[in-house]
Design a protein around this motif. Structure first.
Motif, PDB file in Angstrom:
ATOM      1  N   ALA A 184       0.848  -1.184   0.000  1.00  0.00           N
ATOM      2  CA  ALA A 184       0.000   0.000   0.000  1.00  0.00           C
ATOM      3  C   ALA A 184       0.882   1.232   0.000  1.00  0.00           C
ATOM      4  O   ALA A 184       2.023   1.207   0.492  1.00  0.00           O
ATOM      5  N   ILE A 185       0.371   2.312  -0.558  1.00  0.00           N
ATOM      6  CA  ILE A 185       1.066   3.590  -0.573  1.00  0.00           C
ATOM      7  C   ILE A 185       0.396   4.476   0.472  1.00  0.00           C
ATOM      8  O   ILE A 185      -0.812   4.740   0.395  1.00  0.00           O
ATOM      9  N   CYS A 186       1.162   4.926   1.460  1.00  0.00           N
ATOM     10  CA  CYS A 186       0.616   5.683   2.589  1.00  0.00           C
ATOM     11  C   CYS A 186       1.191   7.098   2.634  1.00  0.00           C
ATOM     12  O   CYS A 186       2.148   7.425   1.917  1.00  0.00           O
ATOM     13  N   ALA A 187       0.599   7.914   3.500  1.00  0.00           N
ATOM     14  CA  ALA A 187       1.079   9.272   3.758  1.00  0.00           C
ATOM     15  C   ALA A 187       1.245  10.073   2.467  1.00  0.00           C
ATOM     16  O   ALA A 187       2.230  10.774   2.265  1.00  0.00           O
ATOM     17  N   ASN A 188       0.254   9.956   1.577  1.00  0.00           N
ATOM     18  CA  ASN A 188       0.258  10.705   0.313  1.00  0.00           C
ATOM     19  C   ASN A 188       1.505  10.444  -0.532  1.00  0.00           C
ATOM     20  O   ASN A 188       2.019  11.341  -1.199  1.00  0.00           O
ATOM     21  N   GLY A 189       1.985   9.197  -0.499  1.00  0.00           N
ATOM     22  CA  GLY A 189       3.123   8.835  -1.325  1.00  0.00           C
ATOM     23  C   GLY A 189       4.450   8.817  -0.606  1.00  0.00           C
ATOM     24  O   GLY A 189       5.457   8.423  -1.189  1.00  0.00           O
TER      25      GLY A 189
END
Length: 302
Positions: A91-96
Protein backbone atom coordinates in the motif's frame (compact mmCIF):
# COMPACT_ATOMS: atom_id res chain seq x y z
CA UNK A 1 -12.11 9.38 10.50
CA UNK A 2 -10.13 11.20 7.84
CA UNK A 3 -6.37 11.11 7.34
CA UNK A 4 -6.07 13.89 9.94
CA UNK A 5 -7.28 11.48 12.62
CA UNK A 6 -10.59 13.15 13.32
CA UNK A 7 -14.09 11.87 12.68
CA UNK A 8 -15.78 13.43 9.68
CA UNK A 9 -19.40 14.33 10.11
CA UNK A 10 -21.61 13.78 7.10
CA UNK A 11 -22.51 17.46 7.42
CA UNK A 12 -18.88 18.39 6.68
CA UNK A 13 -18.62 16.36 3.48
CA UNK A 14 -18.84 18.01 0.05
CA UNK A 15 -22.34 18.01 -1.39
CA UNK A 16 -22.88 14.74 -3.30
CA UNK A 17 -22.80 15.19 -7.04
CA UNK A 18 -24.99 13.22 -9.39
CA UNK A 19 -22.83 11.00 -11.62
CA UNK A 20 -22.74 12.36 -15.14
CA UNK A 21 -23.46 9.53 -17.55
CA UNK A 22 -21.90 11.55 -20.36
CA UNK A 23 -18.62 11.46 -18.48
CA UNK A 24 -18.59 7.68 -18.00
CA UNK A 25 -15.34 6.45 -19.51
CA UNK A 26 -15.07 3.05 -21.16
CA UNK A 27 -12.71 0.72 -19.34
CA UNK A 28 -9.31 0.43 -21.05
CA UNK A 29 -8.80 -2.67 -23.14
CA UNK A 30 -6.45 -4.07 -20.52
CA UNK A 31 -6.54 -3.16 -16.84
CA UNK A 32 -3.54 -4.37 -14.85
CA UNK A 33 -3.76 -2.22 -11.72
CA UNK A 34 -6.48 -0.54 -9.68
CA UNK A 35 -5.38 2.32 -7.42
CA UNK A 36 -7.91 3.50 -4.88
CA UNK A 37 -8.01 6.07 -2.13
CA UNK A 38 -9.61 4.95 1.14
CA UNK A 39 -11.50 7.64 3.11
CA UNK A 40 -14.45 8.97 1.14
CA UNK A 41 -13.68 6.56 -1.70
CA UNK A 42 -13.34 2.86 -0.91
CA UNK A 43 -14.56 3.15 2.68
CA UNK A 44 -18.09 4.04 3.64
CA UNK A 45 -18.60 7.00 5.95
CA UNK A 46 -18.63 4.65 8.97
CA UNK A 47 -15.13 3.49 7.89
CA UNK A 48 -16.36 0.01 6.98
CA UNK A 49 -15.56 -1.95 3.82
CA UNK A 50 -18.81 -3.31 2.47
CA UNK A 51 -19.26 -6.99 1.59
CA UNK A 52 -19.74 -5.97 -2.03
CA UNK A 53 -16.44 -4.10 -2.05
CA UNK A 54 -14.60 -6.96 -0.34
CA UNK A 55 -15.90 -9.34 -3.01
CA UNK A 56 -14.96 -6.97 -5.85
CA UNK A 57 -11.39 -6.52 -4.59
CA UNK A 58 -10.92 -10.27 -4.29
CA UNK A 59 -12.37 -10.86 -7.76
CA UNK A 60 -10.01 -8.29 -9.28
CA UNK A 61 -6.98 -10.01 -7.76
CA UNK A 62 -8.21 -13.41 -8.99
CA UNK A 63 -8.48 -11.92 -12.47
CA UNK A 64 -4.83 -10.87 -12.31
CA UNK A 65 -5.47 -7.18 -11.60
CA UNK A 66 -3.27 -5.76 -8.86
CA UNK A 67 -4.92 -3.54 -6.25
CA UNK A 68 -3.06 -0.72 -4.52
CA UNK A 69 -4.57 1.20 -1.62
CA UNK A 70 -3.21 4.76 -2.02
CA UNK A 71 -3.99 6.94 0.98
CA UNK A 72 -2.98 9.87 3.13
CA UNK A 73 -3.21 7.62 6.19
CA UNK A 74 -0.01 6.53 7.92
CA UNK A 75 0.85 2.84 8.02
CA UNK A 76 -0.37 2.43 11.59
CA UNK A 77 -3.93 3.40 10.55
CA UNK A 78 -4.24 0.74 7.84
CA UNK A 79 -5.93 -1.90 10.00
CA UNK A 80 -9.26 -0.93 8.46
CA UNK A 81 -8.26 -2.66 5.19
CA UNK A 82 -5.52 -5.06 6.29
CA UNK A 83 -7.92 -8.02 6.17
CA UNK A 84 -8.82 -7.26 2.56
CA UNK A 85 -5.34 -7.28 1.03
CA UNK A 86 -4.49 -9.92 -1.53
CA UNK A 87 -1.57 -10.50 -3.88
CA UNK A 88 1.48 -8.32 -3.22
CA UNK A 89 0.08 -6.75 -0.03
CA UNK A 90 1.62 -3.35 -0.70
CA UNK A 91 0.00 0.00 0.00
CA UNK A 92 1.07 3.59 -0.57
CA UNK A 93 0.62 5.68 2.59
CA UNK A 94 1.08 9.27 3.76
CA UNK A 95 0.26 10.71 0.31
CA UNK A 96 3.12 8.84 -1.32
CA UNK A 97 5.75 9.28 1.38
CA UNK A 98 5.77 5.58 2.38
CA UNK A 99 5.29 2.20 0.75
CA UNK A 100 4.24 -0.42 3.27
CA UNK A 101 3.67 -4.18 3.34
CA UNK A 102 0.27 -4.91 4.86
CA UNK A 103 1.03 -8.63 4.89
CA UNK A 104 3.73 -7.81 7.45
CA UNK A 105 1.75 -5.57 9.79
CA UNK A 106 2.42 -2.38 7.85
CA UNK A 107 6.18 -2.78 7.63
CA UNK A 108 7.58 0.34 5.95
CA UNK A 109 9.57 -0.68 2.88
CA UNK A 110 10.30 2.70 1.33
CA UNK A 111 10.30 6.27 2.65
CA UNK A 112 10.32 9.51 0.69
CA UNK A 113 10.92 11.85 3.58
CA UNK A 114 10.52 15.57 4.11
CA UNK A 115 13.82 17.26 4.89
CA UNK A 116 13.74 18.94 8.29
CA UNK A 117 15.33 22.11 6.92
CA UNK A 118 12.59 22.39 4.29
CA UNK A 119 9.91 21.71 6.90
CA UNK A 120 11.31 24.47 9.14
CA UNK A 121 11.26 26.88 6.20
CA UNK A 122 7.60 26.02 5.62
CA UNK A 123 6.80 26.53 9.31
CA UNK A 124 8.39 29.99 9.29
CA UNK A 125 6.60 30.99 6.07
CA UNK A 126 3.18 29.87 7.29
CA UNK A 127 3.58 31.47 10.72
CA UNK A 128 4.23 34.77 8.94
CA UNK A 129 1.50 34.44 6.30
CA UNK A 130 -1.20 32.83 8.45
CA UNK A 131 -0.99 33.84 12.13
CA UNK A 132 -2.75 31.30 14.32
CA UNK A 133 -1.48 28.28 12.39
CA UNK A 134 -0.42 25.23 14.41
CA UNK A 135 1.59 22.20 13.36
CA UNK A 136 2.00 18.46 13.79
CA UNK A 137 4.95 16.36 12.65
CA UNK A 138 4.27 12.87 11.30
CA UNK A 139 7.19 10.43 11.38
CA UNK A 140 7.46 6.81 10.31
CA UNK A 141 6.42 5.59 13.76
CA UNK A 142 4.13 8.27 15.19
CA UNK A 143 3.00 11.86 15.36
CA UNK A 144 4.10 14.83 17.49
CA UNK A 145 2.33 18.15 17.70
CA UNK A 146 2.13 21.63 19.14
CA UNK A 147 -0.02 22.45 22.19
CA UNK A 148 -2.34 24.56 20.02
CA UNK A 149 -2.90 21.79 17.48
CA UNK A 150 -6.50 20.44 17.59
CA UNK A 151 -6.93 17.65 20.17
CA UNK A 152 -5.45 14.40 18.98
CA UNK A 153 -6.38 11.18 20.71
CA UNK A 154 -4.89 8.40 18.61
CA UNK A 155 -1.26 8.81 19.70
CA UNK A 156 -1.22 9.48 23.45
CA UNK A 157 2.56 8.95 23.62
CA UNK A 158 3.30 11.81 21.24
CA UNK A 159 5.71 14.61 22.11
CA UNK A 160 4.01 17.99 22.51
CA UNK A 161 6.26 20.96 21.70
CA UNK A 162 6.75 23.82 19.27
CA UNK A 163 7.29 22.69 15.69
CA UNK A 164 10.72 24.34 15.66
CA UNK A 165 11.76 22.02 18.48
CA UNK A 166 10.13 18.94 16.96
CA UNK A 167 11.98 19.61 13.70
CA UNK A 168 15.30 20.67 15.19
CA UNK A 169 18.47 19.16 13.72
CA UNK A 170 19.33 17.79 17.17
CA UNK A 171 16.38 15.39 16.94
CA UNK A 172 17.36 14.07 13.53
CA UNK A 173 19.90 11.61 14.94
CA UNK A 174 17.36 9.89 17.20
CA UNK A 175 13.95 10.48 15.57
CA UNK A 176 12.49 8.57 12.65
CA UNK A 177 12.36 10.38 9.27
CA UNK A 178 9.65 13.01 8.85
CA UNK A 179 7.12 11.86 6.29
CA UNK A 180 4.56 14.63 6.62
CA UNK A 181 4.09 18.03 8.21
CA UNK A 182 0.51 18.97 9.10
CA UNK A 183 -0.64 22.59 9.36
CA UNK A 184 -4.01 23.59 10.82
CA UNK A 185 -5.65 26.99 10.77
CA UNK A 186 -8.74 27.79 12.87
CA UNK A 187 -10.10 30.59 10.71
CA UNK A 188 -9.23 30.17 7.04
CA UNK A 189 -11.24 28.13 4.57
CA UNK A 190 -9.60 24.84 3.52
CA UNK A 191 -9.02 25.78 -0.12
CA UNK A 192 -8.05 29.34 0.80
CA UNK A 193 -5.40 28.00 3.18
CA UNK A 194 -4.07 25.59 0.57
CA UNK A 195 -3.74 28.33 -2.04
CA UNK A 196 -2.01 30.63 0.43
CA UNK A 197 0.46 27.97 1.56
CA UNK A 198 1.41 27.06 -1.98
CA UNK A 199 1.98 30.72 -2.83
CA UNK A 200 4.32 31.39 0.11
CA UNK A 201 6.13 28.05 0.44
CA UNK A 202 5.37 25.95 -2.62
CA UNK A 203 9.00 25.95 -3.67
CA UNK A 204 10.05 24.05 -0.55
CA UNK A 205 7.50 21.22 -0.27
CA UNK A 206 4.38 19.64 -1.76
CA UNK A 207 1.05 20.84 -0.32
CA UNK A 208 -2.35 19.16 -0.44
CA UNK A 209 -5.35 18.42 1.75
CA UNK A 210 -7.94 15.71 2.39
CA UNK A 211 -9.79 17.05 5.42
CA UNK A 212 -12.99 19.15 5.38
CA UNK A 213 -11.21 21.50 7.78
CA UNK A 214 -8.30 23.86 7.07
CA UNK A 215 -5.70 21.13 7.57
CA UNK A 216 -2.82 20.92 5.11
CA UNK A 217 -0.70 17.84 4.47
CA UNK A 218 2.86 18.77 3.52
CA UNK A 219 5.34 16.36 1.96
CA UNK A 220 8.77 16.55 0.37
CA UNK A 221 9.01 18.26 -3.01
CA UNK A 222 7.76 15.98 -5.76
CA UNK A 223 6.19 13.52 -3.33
CA UNK A 224 2.57 12.68 -4.11
CA UNK A 225 0.30 9.71 -4.50
CA UNK A 226 0.90 9.97 -8.25
CA UNK A 227 4.70 10.01 -8.20
CA UNK A 228 4.97 7.01 -5.86
CA UNK A 229 2.30 5.08 -7.74
CA UNK A 230 4.18 5.77 -10.97
CA UNK A 231 7.35 4.32 -9.40
CA UNK A 232 5.51 1.20 -8.21
CA UNK A 233 3.98 0.69 -11.64
CA UNK A 234 7.33 1.11 -13.39
CA UNK A 235 8.81 -1.59 -11.16
CA UNK A 236 6.06 -3.93 -12.39
CA UNK A 237 6.22 -2.94 -16.04
CA UNK A 238 2.73 -1.45 -15.85
CA UNK A 239 1.95 1.61 -17.96
CA UNK A 240 -0.33 4.45 -16.92
CA UNK A 241 -2.79 3.40 -19.64
CA UNK A 242 -3.26 0.11 -17.76
CA UNK A 243 -4.16 1.85 -14.47
CA UNK A 244 -7.64 2.72 -13.22
CA UNK A 245 -7.72 5.11 -10.23
CA UNK A 246 -10.40 6.34 -7.80
CA UNK A 247 -10.49 9.34 -5.46
CA UNK A 248 -12.52 12.10 -3.84
CA UNK A 249 -10.29 14.86 -2.43
CA UNK A 250 -7.51 17.25 -3.54
CA UNK A 251 -4.76 14.86 -2.40
CA UNK A 252 -6.01 12.48 -5.12
CA UNK A 253 -5.89 14.96 -7.99
CA UNK A 254 -2.36 14.21 -9.24
CA UNK A 255 -2.95 10.43 -9.12
CA UNK A 256 -6.23 10.75 -10.98
CA UNK A 257 -4.63 12.97 -13.63
CA UNK A 258 -1.78 10.49 -14.09
CA UNK A 259 -3.83 7.29 -14.40
CA UNK A 260 -5.03 6.23 -17.83
CA UNK A 261 -8.61 6.05 -16.55
CA UNK A 262 -9.77 7.87 -13.44
CA UNK A 263 -13.05 8.00 -11.56
CA UNK A 264 -14.31 10.69 -9.22
CA UNK A 265 -16.73 9.59 -6.55
CA UNK A 266 -20.12 11.30 -6.65
CA UNK A 267 -19.21 12.88 -3.29
CA UNK A 268 -15.92 14.27 -4.61
CA UNK A 269 -14.42 17.74 -4.22
CA UNK A 270 -14.89 20.00 -7.29
CA UNK A 271 -11.17 19.85 -8.13
CA UNK A 272 -11.41 16.05 -8.32
CA UNK A 273 -14.48 16.23 -10.54
CA UNK A 274 -12.54 18.53 -12.87
CA UNK A 275 -9.49 16.25 -12.98
CA UNK A 276 -11.21 12.97 -13.82
CA UNK A 277 -12.34 11.33 -17.02
CA UNK A 278 -15.30 9.49 -15.46
CA UNK A 279 -17.72 9.34 -12.54
CA UNK A 280 -19.00 6.64 -10.25
CA UNK A 281 -21.57 6.64 -7.47
CA UNK A 282 -20.72 7.74 -3.93
CA UNK A 283 -18.59 5.83 -1.45
CA UNK A 284 -21.67 4.90 0.57
CA UNK A 285 -23.08 3.27 -2.57
CA UNK A 286 -19.91 1.21 -3.21
CA UNK A 287 -18.81 3.25 -6.20
CA UNK A 288 -15.41 1.55 -6.47
CA UNK A 289 -17.00 -1.92 -6.44
CA UNK A 290 -19.49 -0.85 -9.12
CA UNK A 291 -16.68 0.03 -11.53
CA UNK A 292 -14.58 -3.03 -10.70
CA UNK A 293 -17.54 -5.24 -11.51
CA UNK A 294 -17.96 -3.43 -14.83
CA UNK A 295 -14.26 -3.84 -15.64
CA UNK A 296 -14.30 -7.56 -14.88
CA UNK A 297 -17.47 -8.09 -16.92
CA UNK A 298 -16.00 -6.19 -19.89
CA UNK A 299 -12.73 -8.11 -19.79
CA UNK A 300 -14.57 -11.42 -19.55
CA UNK A 301 -16.46 -10.55 -22.76
CA UNK A 302 -13.29 -9.86 -24.73
Amino acid sequence: MREDGRVTSSLERPEPQTPDSDRSAPAPRRVRLIATDLDGTLLRDDKSVSDRTVAALAAAERAGIEVFFVTGRPARWMGVVSDHVHGHGLAICANGAAVVDLHRDGLVLEVRHLERAAALTVVRALRSAAPGVSFAVETVTGIHYEPEYPPFHLDPGADVAAAEKLLSPEREATDQPVIKLLAHHPGLGPDEFLTLARSVAGGHASFTRSSPTALLEISGRGVSKASTLERCCAQRGITREEVVAFGDMPNDVEMLAWAGTSYAMANAHPDVLAATSARTVANNEDGVAVVIEQILAAQADR
